[in-house]
Design a protein around this motif. Sequence first.
Motif, PDB file in Angstrom:
ATOM      1  N   MET A  21       0.833  -1.202   0.000  1.00  0.00           N
ATOM      2  CA  MET A  21       0.000   0.000   0.000  1.00  0.00           C
ATOM      3  C   MET A  21       0.872   1.258   0.000  1.00  0.00           C
ATOM      4  N   VAL A  22       1.936   1.235   0.798  1.00  0.00           N
ATOM      5  CA  VAL A  22       2.873   2.367   0.854  1.00  0.00           C
ATOM      6  C   VAL A  22       3.550   2.550  -0.506  1.00  0.00           C
ATOM      7  N   LYS A  23       3.939   1.442  -1.143  1.00  0.00           N
ATOM      8  CA  LYS A  23       4.584   1.516  -2.463  1.00  0.00           C
ATOM      9  C   LYS A  23       3.646   2.107  -3.512  1.00  0.00           C
ATOM     10  N   ILE A  24       2.361   1.785  -3.424  1.00  0.00           N
ATOM     11  CA  ILE A  24       1.388   2.313  -4.383  1.00  0.00           C
ATOM     12  C   ILE A  24       1.310   3.835  -4.260  1.00  0.00           C
ATOM     13  N   VAL A  25       1.285   4.341  -3.026  1.00  0.00           N
ATOM     14  CA  VAL A  25       1.262   5.798  -2.832  1.00  0.00           C
ATOM     15  C   VAL A  25       2.557   6.409  -3.355  1.00  0.00           C
ATOM     16  N   LYS A  26       3.667   5.719  -3.137  1.00  0.00           N
ATOM     17  CA  LYS A  26       4.967   6.224  -3.577  1.00  0.00           C
ATOM     18  C   LYS A  26       5.060   6.284  -5.103  1.00  0.00           C
ATOM     19  N   LEU A  27       4.356   5.412  -5.804  1.00  0.00           N
ATOM     20  CA  LEU A  27       4.328   5.448  -7.273  1.00  0.00           C
ATOM     21  C   LEU A  27       3.824   6.795  -7.789  1.00  0.00           C
ATOM     22  N   ALA A  28       2.975   7.448  -6.992  1.00  0.00           N
ATOM     23  CA  ALA A  28       2.422   8.755  -7.376  1.00  0.00           C
ATOM     24  C   ALA A  28       3.220   9.895  -6.734  1.00  0.00           C
ATOM     25  N   ASP A  29       4.443   9.595  -6.330  1.00  0.00           N
ATOM     26  CA  ASP A  29       5.379  10.601  -5.807  1.00  0.00           C
ATOM     27  C   ASP A  29       4.952  11.255  -4.498  1.00  0.00           C
ATOM     28  N   ILE A  65      -3.503   3.432 -10.280  1.00  0.00           N
ATOM     29  CA  ILE A  65      -3.549   3.408 -11.747  1.00  0.00           C
ATOM     30  C   ILE A  65      -2.195   2.953 -12.286  1.00  0.00           C
ATOM     31  N   TYR A  66      -1.112   3.512 -11.744  1.00  0.00           N
ATOM     32  CA  TYR A  66       0.235   3.107 -12.167  1.00  0.00           C
ATOM     33  C   TYR A  66       0.510   1.646 -11.818  1.00  0.00           C
ATOM     34  N   HIS A  67       0.063   1.224 -10.640  1.00  0.00           N
ATOM     35  CA  HIS A  67       0.288  -0.153 -10.183  1.00  0.00           C
ATOM     36  C   HIS A  67      -0.409  -1.155 -11.106  1.00  0.00           C
ATOM     37  N   ARG A  68      -1.628  -0.838 -11.504  1.00  0.00           N
ATOM     38  CA  ARG A  68      -2.416  -1.762 -12.316  1.00  0.00           C
ATOM     39  C   ARG A  68      -2.086  -1.671 -13.812  1.00  0.00           C
ATOM     40  N   ASP A  72       3.593   5.466 -17.637  1.00  0.00           N
ATOM     41  CA  ASP A  72       4.121   5.903 -18.922  1.00  0.00           C
ATOM     42  C   ASP A  72       4.814   7.243 -18.722  1.00  0.00           C
ATOM     43  N   GLU A  73       6.123   7.247 -18.866  1.00  0.00           N
ATOM     44  CA  GLU A  73       6.911   8.467 -18.650  1.00  0.00           C
ATOM     45  C   GLU A  73       6.645   9.531 -19.706  1.00  0.00           C
ATOM     46  N   ASN A  74       6.074   9.156 -20.849  1.00  0.00           N
ATOM     47  CA  ASN A  74       5.778  10.118 -21.915  1.00  0.00           C
ATOM     48  C   ASN A  74       4.551  10.969 -21.612  1.00  0.00           C
ATOM     49  N   HIS A  75       3.706  10.499 -20.693  1.00  0.00           N
ATOM     50  CA  HIS A  75       2.497  11.232 -20.346  1.00  0.00           C
ATOM     51  C   HIS A  75       2.677  11.886 -18.981  1.00  0.00           C
ATOM     52  N   PRO A  76       2.165  13.095 -18.819  1.00  0.00           N
ATOM     53  CA  PRO A  76       2.277  13.735 -17.506  1.00  0.00           C
ATOM     54  C   PRO A  76       1.408  13.016 -16.472  1.00  0.00           C
ATOM     55  N   ALA A  77       1.822  13.100 -15.230  1.00  0.00           N
ATOM     56  CA  ALA A  77       1.058  12.470 -14.149  1.00  0.00           C
ATOM     57  C   ALA A  77      -0.296  13.161 -14.028  1.00  0.00           C
ATOM     58  N   PRO A  78      -1.354  12.400 -13.755  1.00  0.00           N
ATOM     59  CA  PRO A  78      -2.663  13.028 -13.581  1.00  0.00           C
ATOM     60  C   PRO A  78      -2.645  13.946 -12.360  1.00  0.00           C
ATOM     61  N   ASP A  79      -3.448  14.980 -12.421  1.00  0.00           N
ATOM     62  CA  ASP A  79      -3.528  15.911 -11.298  1.00  0.00           C
ATOM     63  C   ASP A  79      -4.088  15.213 -10.073  1.00  0.00           C
TER      64      ASP A  79
END
Length: 155
Positions: A21-29, A65-68, A72-79
Amino acid sequence: MLNNYVLRSVRYMLDLSDAQMVKIVKLADLAVTKEEMVTWLKKDNEPEYVECNDNVMGHFLNGLIYHRRGKDENHPAPDVDSRLNNNIMLKKLRVAFELKDTDMIEIYQLVDFRVSKPELNAVFRKPGHKNYRECGDQLLRYFLKGLTIRLRGDK
């Protein structure tokens, strides 16, 4: 709806550990500790319960979303929305699990809840649209229950 309820539901649905769960939050910085996550996952009648704020929940949903689906580094992170509501949470869960309208209707049928395609589409409209409808707690709760049944196979 309480952010904590959604966190607990997703954790159970995907059978995730506290560390995952902590890693999933970390995926979104966003950096959170395992101890913080544990307090958010407690039920509201437990002594160490702490309410999860919208910022953390927004990062968790983006991380999911990133976990599942992969990042994609080419697209900006969602707000990350400063104020979350059930419509936004349902929309992000729909994206994370790559669901179409028909999939969502089937998910609601798993928990004997009937919703039509126009009713469902109204929830995904922008606020201010003439057909916009606010997503109630019950609609989100039934969706989480149905998705759990679909993924885990238990009733």
